[in-house]
Design an enzyme around this catalytic site. Structure first.
Site, PDB file in Angstrom:
ATOM      1  N   LYS A 213     -36.957 -22.238  46.838  1.00 20.94           N
ATOM      2  CA  LYS A 213     -37.797 -22.092  47.755  1.00 20.94           C
ATOM      3  C   LYS A 213     -38.082 -20.861  48.488  1.00 20.94           C
ATOM      4  O   LYS A 213     -36.534 -20.177  48.068  1.00 20.94           O
ATOM      5  CB  LYS A 213     -38.424 -23.466  48.596  1.00 20.94           C
ATOM      6  CG  LYS A 213     -39.536 -24.183  48.519  1.00 20.94           C
ATOM      7  CD  LYS A 213     -40.332 -23.525  47.755  1.00 20.94           C
ATOM      8  CE  LYS A 213     -41.488 -25.136  47.752  1.00 20.94           C
ATOM      9  NZ  LYS A 213     -41.141 -25.434  46.225  1.00 20.94           N
TER      10      LYS A 213
HETATM   11  C1  LIG Z   1     -46.568 -27.563  48.263  1.00 21.99           C
HETATM   12  C2  LIG Z   1     -45.583 -28.362  47.871  1.00 21.99           C
HETATM   13  N1  LIG Z   1     -45.609 -29.470  48.753  1.00 21.99           N
HETATM   14  C3  LIG Z   1     -44.643 -30.288  48.691  1.00 21.99           C
HETATM   15  C4  LIG Z   1     -43.533 -29.677  47.765  1.00 21.99           C
HETATM   16  C5  LIG Z   1     -42.501 -30.605  47.996  1.00 21.99           C
HETATM   17  O1  LIG Z   1     -41.255 -30.080  48.263  1.00 21.99           O
HETATM   18  P1  LIG Z   1     -40.223 -31.146  48.261  1.00 21.99           P
HETATM   19  O2  LIG Z   1     -39.656 -30.758  46.975  1.00 21.99           O
HETATM   20  O3  LIG Z   1     -39.137 -30.481  49.281  1.00 21.99           O
HETATM   21  O4  LIG Z   1     -40.092 -32.650  48.318  1.00 21.99           O
HETATM   22  C6  LIG Z   1     -43.386 -28.184  47.253  1.00 21.99           C
HETATM   23  C7  LIG Z   1     -42.407 -28.360  45.966  1.00 21.99           C
HETATM   24  O5  LIG Z   1     -42.589 -27.951  45.335  1.00 21.99           O
HETATM   25  C8  LIG Z   1     -44.935 -28.031  46.905  1.00 21.99           C
HETATM   26  O6  LIG Z   1     -44.619 -26.562  46.565  1.00 21.99           O
END
Ligand SMILES: Cc1ncc(COP(=O)(O)O)c(C=O)c1O
Length: 410
Positions: A213
């Site tokens: 990210k």
């Molecule tokens: C659109 C979206 N939502 C949620 C997530 C979940 O993030 P995390 O890995 O921090 O839980 C991601 C991660 O890739 C994402 O791209």
């Protein structure tokens, strides 16, 4: 004609092209650098911040997390940020803290990472998919009302790739039907639209600091809100529902604690916050670097008629988290294979998630249920993009794509 091309031309004429072509391609691509999809830019500043945490007594949630929470909330112009271990956890706890759970439905998009929908189920509720806008891939506010039932309690939009949804329209639909809005802003720390940002029109916005990210601590997340009570509840929920923490014990000494509510274990720790804090100073600079690379991609790919460029709407400041192109669905996977052969790391964000095995078993939504999301899911490719990506790599990628279409036209 350069040597490699004339050799290949001769090879074809001599009738041995099929056997020699793969080797020649390898030779040709060996002269091009390998292109990574993402590379983090953590370095001396993060090491220094980490060292400071290691010199102190508290590795878990403490003052470093508090400092990050204050900075992140201030960057977004909102009242509260609660540091968590993931965006998935932030989505889950936002819903739970809003009182949404078993028996409730949450409207969301199939054009997203699975975590958006799985968080709804983790909260005990049911995801209900609606289709997306053709030009952005974001949830289409115009089709939400068709999906409403007596059990609908919330909308969970995703600011896909870093382009904010139309929060004015979503807010109007939500207000008309008494729904909450939990924004999945995993791609959208820096994105703005007509002057507003994440968590401004929604009840909360959830962010990811996952390894690829724009801000990263390897794993990590945050929930941002203007609602004092919601922030307070998520603080309790992130740590077992306990009303004292290790940091408060350190400051005040041991005191009996209670467990007013049932909770989870999703608290961001000082180590994660130490990695994030220095990045907050570079967040706009990092965005500017991605914007420049995205502009370079647009220019470099503009002559390839088979490539559809991503669209940014007027009034939108795109966070440029992902740079996605569209190609004909029947050529997409072939192009992915070609890029892989050229040692270019491309990805797909995302194949429409209602078609994945688990959701097929659960909801049996056939192909055709969400035609726009399916079309994007079948045709999209995410190209490498990260702030310190050498600009030359944009041209390596563009050349590889141009060659792919030129070779297949020949
Ligand atoms: C659109 C979206 N939502 C949620 C997530 C979940 O993030 P995390 O890995 O921090 O839980 C991601 C991660 O890739 C994402 O791209």
């Amino acid at each position: 004609m350069d040597e490699a091309h004339s050799d290949r031309h001769l090879g074809r004429q001599a009738g041995n092209a099929l056997s020699s072509l793969p080797d020649m391609r390898r030779e040709e691509s060996a002269s091009e650098p390998e292109v990574s999809f993402f590379s983090h830019d953590l370095g001396a500043a993060e090491l220094a911040a980490l060292a400071q945490v290691l010199r102190g007594p508290i590795l878990t949630t403490g003052e470093t997390v508090e400092r990050f929470e204050q900075l992140f909330a201030a960057y977004l112009g909102r009242r509260h940020c609660v540091g968590l271990t993931s965006c998935t956890g932030a989505l889950h706890l936002s819903l739970t803290a809003l009182g949404i759970g078993p028996g409730d439905e949450v409207i969301t998009t199939p054009m997203t990472f699975i975590a958006t929908a799985t968080a709804i189920e983790q909260a005990g509720a049911t995801p209900v998919f609606v289709d997306v806008e053709d030009h952005t891939g974001n949830m289409d506010p115009g089709v939400i009302e068709e999906a409403l039932t007596a059990r609908t309690r919330a909308i969970m939009p995703v600011h896909l790739y870093g382009q904010m949804c139309d929060m004015h329209r979503l807010r109007d639909v939500a207000a008309a039907h008494g729904l909450k809005i939990v924004e999945d802003a995993a791609h959208c720390v820096e994105g703005r639209r007509e002057g507003y940002g994440p968590a401004q029109h929604g009840d909360s916005a959830c962010f990811s600091f996952y390894a690829t990210k724009s801000l990263t601590s390897g794993e990590g997340g945050a929930m941002v809100t203007d609602d004092d009570a919601l922030a307070q509840r998520v603080r309790l929920l992130r740590q077992h529902g306990m009303n004292k923490t290790a940091a408060s014990r350190h400051k005040e000494g041991y005191a009996h604690w209670d467990m007013p509510i049932f909770g989870w274990k999703y608290n961001m720790d000082n180590v994660q916050a130490a990695l994030l804090l220095p990045q907050m100073e570079r967040v706009e600079q990092k965005l500017a670097m991605r914007q420049a690379l995205a502009a370079e991609y647009r220019a470099a790919l503009s002559g390839i008629s088979q490539v559809a460029m991503p669209q940014t709407l007027p009034g939108v400041r795109h966070a440029e988290h992902l740079f996605t192109i569209g190609v004909a669905p029947e050529r997409r996977d072939e192009l992915l294979g070609h890029l892989k052969e050229r040692r270019i790391a491309a990805m797909v964000n995302y194949r429409a998630i209602h078609l994945l095995e688990y959701y097929q078993r659960k909801f049996r939504l056939p192909r055709g249920s969400f035609p726009v999301a399916e079309r994007i899911g079948d045709s999209t490719i995410s190209l490498p993009l990260y702030p310190s990506m050498p600009v030359e790599h944009v041209h390596v990628v563009a050349r590889a794509i141009a060659d792919f279409f030129a070779e297949s036209a020949a």
